[in-house]
Scaffold this motif. Sequence first.
Motif, PDB file in Angstrom:
ATOM      1  N   LYS A 171      35.467  40.075  42.664  1.00 34.32           N
ATOM      2  CA  LYS A 171      35.969  40.512  43.971  1.00 34.32           C
ATOM      3  C   LYS A 171      36.957  39.497  44.520  1.00 34.32           C
ATOM      4  O   LYS A 171      37.156  38.440  43.953  1.00 34.32           O
ATOM      5  CB  LYS A 171      34.788  40.658  44.922  1.00 34.32           C
ATOM      6  N   ASN A 172      37.502  39.833  45.682  1.00 36.90           N
ATOM      7  CA  ASN A 172      38.345  38.897  46.419  1.00 36.90           C
ATOM      8  C   ASN A 172      39.525  38.363  45.603  1.00 36.90           C
ATOM      9  O   ASN A 172      39.719  37.160  45.473  1.00 36.90           O
ATOM     10  CB  ASN A 172      37.474  37.748  46.933  1.00 36.90           C
ATOM     11  N   GLN A 173      40.261  39.291  45.030  1.00 42.29           N
ATOM     12  CA  GLN A 173      41.440  38.911  44.249  1.00 42.29           C
ATOM     13  C   GLN A 173      42.719  39.232  45.033  1.00 42.29           C
ATOM     14  O   GLN A 173      42.716  40.093  45.919  1.00 42.29           O
ATOM     15  CB  GLN A 173      41.471  39.711  42.936  1.00 42.29           C
ATOM     16  N   SER A 174      43.789  38.564  44.683  1.00 45.67           N
ATOM     17  CA  SER A 174      45.100  38.865  45.282  1.00 45.67           C
ATOM     18  C   SER A 174      46.107  39.123  44.173  1.00 45.67           C
ATOM     19  O   SER A 174      46.003  38.538  43.099  1.00 45.67           O
ATOM     20  CB  SER A 174      45.607  37.676  46.101  1.00 45.67           C
TER      21      SER A 174
ATOM     22  N   LYS B 125      55.464  38.311  47.382  1.00 41.58           N
ATOM     23  CA  LYS B 125      54.740  39.252  48.252  1.00 41.58           C
ATOM     24  C   LYS B 125      53.278  39.221  47.837  1.00 41.58           C
ATOM     25  O   LYS B 125      52.959  39.302  46.645  1.00 41.58           O
ATOM     26  CB  LYS B 125      55.288  40.661  48.034  1.00 41.58           C
ATOM     27  N   LYS B 126      52.387  39.121  48.810  1.00 39.75           N
ATOM     28  CA  LYS B 126      50.970  38.957  48.471  1.00 39.75           C
ATOM     29  C   LYS B 126      50.186  40.174  48.944  1.00 39.75           C
ATOM     30  O   LYS B 126      50.375  40.655  50.055  1.00 39.75           O
ATOM     31  CB  LYS B 126      50.452  37.687  49.171  1.00 39.75           C
ATOM     32  N   GLU B 127      49.296  40.660  48.087  1.00 45.09           N
ATOM     33  CA  GLU B 127      48.391  41.757  48.467  1.00 45.09           C
ATOM     34  C   GLU B 127      46.965  41.255  48.316  1.00 45.09           C
ATOM     35  O   GLU B 127      46.590  40.801  47.225  1.00 45.09           O
ATOM     36  CB  GLU B 127      48.566  42.920  47.489  1.00 45.09           C
ATOM     37  N   ASP B 128      46.154  41.343  49.371  1.00 44.30           N
ATOM     38  CA  ASP B 128      44.783  40.821  49.320  1.00 44.30           C
ATOM     39  C   ASP B 128      43.752  41.946  49.258  1.00 44.30           C
ATOM     40  O   ASP B 128      44.088  43.119  49.326  1.00 44.30           O
ATOM     41  CB  ASP B 128      44.496  39.995  50.583  1.00 44.30           C
ATOM     42  N   GLY B 129      42.498  41.526  49.198  1.00 43.56           N
ATOM     43  CA  GLY B 129      41.390  42.483  49.292  1.00 43.56           C
ATOM     44  C   GLY B 129      41.228  43.337  48.049  1.00 43.56           C
ATOM     45  O   GLY B 129      40.838  44.504  48.125  1.00 43.56           O
ATOM     46  N   LEU B 130      41.526  42.772  46.883  1.00 48.39           N
ATOM     47  CA  LEU B 130      41.478  43.564  45.657  1.00 48.39           C
ATOM     48  C   LEU B 130      40.319  43.132  44.765  1.00 48.39           C
ATOM     49  O   LEU B 130      39.726  42.073  44.965  1.00 48.39           O
ATOM     50  CB  LEU B 130      42.799  43.387  44.906  1.00 48.39           C
ATOM     51  N   GLU B 131      40.035  43.996  43.794  1.00 50.65           N
ATOM     52  CA  GLU B 131      38.991  43.681  42.811  1.00 50.65           C
ATOM     53  C   GLU B 131      39.607  43.704  41.433  1.00 50.65           C
ATOM     54  O   GLU B 131      40.446  44.566  41.150  1.00 50.65           O
ATOM     55  CB  GLU B 131      37.922  44.784  42.812  1.00 50.65           C
ATOM     56  N   LEU B 132      39.139  42.805  40.596  1.00 49.78           N
ATOM     57  CA  LEU B 132      39.562  42.833  39.195  1.00 49.78           C
ATOM     58  C   LEU B 132      38.380  43.348  38.383  1.00 49.78           C
ATOM     59  O   LEU B 132      37.287  42.776  38.428  1.00 49.78           O
ATOM     60  CB  LEU B 132      39.929  41.419  38.740  1.00 49.78           C
ATOM     61  N   ILE B 133      38.592  44.450  37.681  1.00 46.74           N
ATOM     62  CA  ILE B 133      37.516  44.991  36.838  1.00 46.74           C
ATOM     63  C   ILE B 133      37.911  44.788  35.385  1.00 46.74           C
ATOM     64  O   ILE B 133      39.007  45.178  34.975  1.00 46.74           O
ATOM     65  CB  ILE B 133      37.282  46.496  37.112  1.00 46.74           C
ATOM     66  N   THR B 134      37.045  44.151  34.636  1.00 43.09           N
ATOM     67  CA  THR B 134      37.289  43.955  33.205  1.00 43.09           C
ATOM     68  C   THR B 134      36.230  44.743  32.441  1.00 43.09           C
ATOM     69  O   THR B 134      35.038  44.644  32.764  1.00 43.09           O
ATOM     70  CB  THR B 134      37.185  42.455  32.843  1.00 43.09           C
TER      71      THR B 134
ATOM     72  N   PHE C 157      43.898  29.985  39.045  1.00 46.18           N
ATOM     73  CA  PHE C 157      43.743  30.518  37.701  1.00 46.18           C
ATOM     74  C   PHE C 157      44.216  31.961  37.636  1.00 46.18           C
ATOM     75  O   PHE C 157      43.803  32.797  38.429  1.00 46.18           O
ATOM     76  CB  PHE C 157      42.280  30.393  37.258  1.00 46.18           C
ATOM     77  N   VAL C 158      45.095  32.223  36.708  1.00 46.99           N
ATOM     78  CA  VAL C 158      45.701  33.550  36.588  1.00 46.99           C
ATOM     79  C   VAL C 158      44.780  34.449  35.762  1.00 46.99           C
ATOM     80  O   VAL C 158      44.456  34.147  34.623  1.00 46.99           O
ATOM     81  CB  VAL C 158      47.084  33.444  35.915  1.00 46.99           C
ATOM     82  N   ASN C 159      44.360  35.547  36.359  1.00 47.41           N
ATOM     83  CA  ASN C 159      43.467  36.465  35.656  1.00 47.41           C
ATOM     84  C   ASN C 159      44.204  37.539  34.873  1.00 47.41           C
ATOM     85  O   ASN C 159      43.662  38.114  33.932  1.00 47.41           O
ATOM     86  CB  ASN C 159      42.527  37.147  36.650  1.00 47.41           C
ATOM     87  N   MET C 160      45.420  37.856  35.310  1.00 47.95           N
ATOM     88  CA  MET C 160      46.191  38.925  34.661  1.00 47.95           C
ATOM     89  C   MET C 160      47.639  38.721  35.030  1.00 47.95           C
ATOM     90  O   MET C 160      47.929  38.212  36.123  1.00 47.95           O
ATOM     91  CB  MET C 160      45.746  40.259  35.271  1.00 47.95           C
ATOM     92  N   MET C 161      48.575  39.127  34.174  1.00 47.28           N
ATOM     93  CA  MET C 161      49.994  38.999  34.534  1.00 47.28           C
ATOM     94  C   MET C 161      50.839  40.048  33.840  1.00 47.28           C
ATOM     95  O   MET C 161      50.434  40.627  32.831  1.00 47.28           O
ATOM     96  CB  MET C 161      50.505  37.601  34.197  1.00 47.28           C
TER      97      MET C 161
ATOM     98  N   PRO D 159      42.545  34.600  42.104  1.00 50.09           N
ATOM     99  CA  PRO D 159      41.513  34.625  43.146  1.00 50.09           C
ATOM    100  C   PRO D 159      42.145  34.310  44.501  1.00 50.09           C
ATOM    101  O   PRO D 159      43.045  33.470  44.572  1.00 50.09           O
ATOM    102  CB  PRO D 159      40.545  33.509  42.743  1.00 50.09           C
ATOM    103  N   ASN D 160      41.677  34.976  45.533  1.00 44.82           N
ATOM    104  CA  ASN D 160      42.252  34.750  46.862  1.00 44.82           C
ATOM    105  C   ASN D 160      41.685  33.479  47.497  1.00 44.82           C
ATOM    106  O   ASN D 160      40.647  33.515  48.153  1.00 44.82           O
ATOM    107  CB  ASN D 160      41.982  35.977  47.741  1.00 44.82           C
ATOM    108  N   ILE D 161      42.374  32.373  47.275  1.00 44.11           N
ATOM    109  CA  ILE D 161      41.983  31.101  47.917  1.00 44.11           C
ATOM    110  C   ILE D 161      43.111  30.794  48.901  1.00 44.11           C
ATOM    111  O   ILE D 161      44.163  30.259  48.514  1.00 44.11           O
ATOM    112  CB  ILE D 161      41.827  29.975  46.864  1.00 44.11           C
ATOM    113  N   PRO D 162      42.933  31.205  50.204  1.00 42.55           N
ATOM    114  CA  PRO D 162      44.075  31.281  51.122  1.00 42.55           C
ATOM    115  C   PRO D 162      44.932  30.010  51.201  1.00 42.55           C
ATOM    116  O   PRO D 162      46.155  30.085  51.069  1.00 42.55           O
ATOM    117  CB  PRO D 162      43.418  31.580  52.474  1.00 42.55           C
TER     118      PRO D 162
END
Length: 435
Positions: A307-310, A376-385, A340-344, A356-359
């Motif tokens: 949770k809590n991804q941007s 441009k930043k988008e917050d409140g997202l989930e990463l599902i693997t 740490f980059v989870n996806m690109m 991860p959203n670390i403001p």
Amino acid sequence: MKVFKFGGASLKDAAGVKNVASILQRYKGESLVIIVSAMGKTTNALEAVIDAHVKQTGKAQELYNNLKEHHYAIMRELFDAGDEVFSLVNDTFVEGEWVLEEKPSDNYDYQYDQIVCVGELVSSKIVAAYLNKFGLPTHWLDARDVVATDNTYREGWVIWDKTKTNAQKHVTPLLEKGGFVLTQGFIGSTSENFTTTLGREGSDYSAAIFSFCLDAESMSIWKDVPGVLNADPRLFENVIKLDRLSYKEAIEMTYYGAQVIHPKTIKPLQNKNIPLYVKSFLDPDAPGTEISSDTEDTYPPIIVVEKNQSLLHISTTDYSFVAEQHMARLFAKLAELRLFVNMMQNTAISFTICVPNIPDRLEKFIKDVSDQFRVKKEDGLELITIRHYNEETIANLKKGKMVLFEERIRNTMQMVVRNVPTVERREVELERAKG
Ligand code: ADP
Ligand code: ASP
Ligand code: MG
């Protein structure tokens, strides 16, 4: 020798401590190093103390006293009034108080580690005293005499050769004397003897460090679940316990955020081929999950939700292509800020990453690259693997979600999603918007 780790959930109250003792009774006479975490949610409570101290809200001492009282209440259920454990624990609490009496340091992460360590120190003193009282001779050891780290506070990097020498010097002689050795997870120390921590939930990693340095025959972590499941049971129903996992599968799962094991735990164990057992402290006879070297395993779909991804949409301000030298600069900055980059994914003039959203760190990143890049930043997202995905699982997981970003490679499917608000919520939001 074997290494056991008991986390906060197993030690959340007096009954928990008694249950841990009854599990250990079965291993009486064996060569065991036991790693314990802080009791229950103590680390969260200490984080609130640290926050109050750093912001000087005047509430730090009161919050700290509540935590002390909570521990004393547990101890009164475990020990007679005159037991020496009360003064041993009190000594540690007093050391924490000295830190709180001083002006907060400008270095938040340093300040954090000097206070948060109290949780593991007191819990280890309580458990060791209880085991001795229970007839299980146990030596208490300060993990900071063993786990040597650099001075990256809150994320200490282990100095392996030094840690190994320390382990042989401090742990082996205690094991040779007979009895268990019990120490703290999560904490280490710098060459100047300042306390460091290994990152939240780091006690599993501590147990792996001890296992590696002492060439353990196996490591077991005792949890409130029957083993590693194919999804977080707090988020999904009908989860399946995995009887066996390869190191590779475990490292992939934990890397993407499966909270059952700290991600750094697997590598030291794999390097020495030490099996890891994930077992239930509620059902100690059940086999749990065995994590060991790779075989031809087949797996059901394994789902990890973070949770809590941007999402950061990065583009060049001058319409130049996002080329290697741009990437080099962006990645150097991300590494410096420990993002740490989870996806690109990239296109000609833009580059999108999921982090991860670390403001505070994200704000700094955006500011520091603003001379060359628009972000441009988008917050409140989930990463599902999803590992070992199938179409049905993907379709089920997409229900009620808006997919912003998706990628499939051989065994892994990932998507960044936003929950689509339900009709009722949308109405409330619209009402609110109308004022
Ligand atoms: P500890 O007390 O050792 O710190 P944690 O609470 O950190 O234990 O980890 C255990 C919890 O991890 C479980 O209660 C469960 O809710 C959660 N969890 C998340 N993903 C999984 C998974 N794939 N398998 C098992 N447990 C999981
Ligand atoms: N007590 C620490 C935490 O809660 C370390 C751990 O439990 O693994 O993060
Ligand atoms: Mg934990």
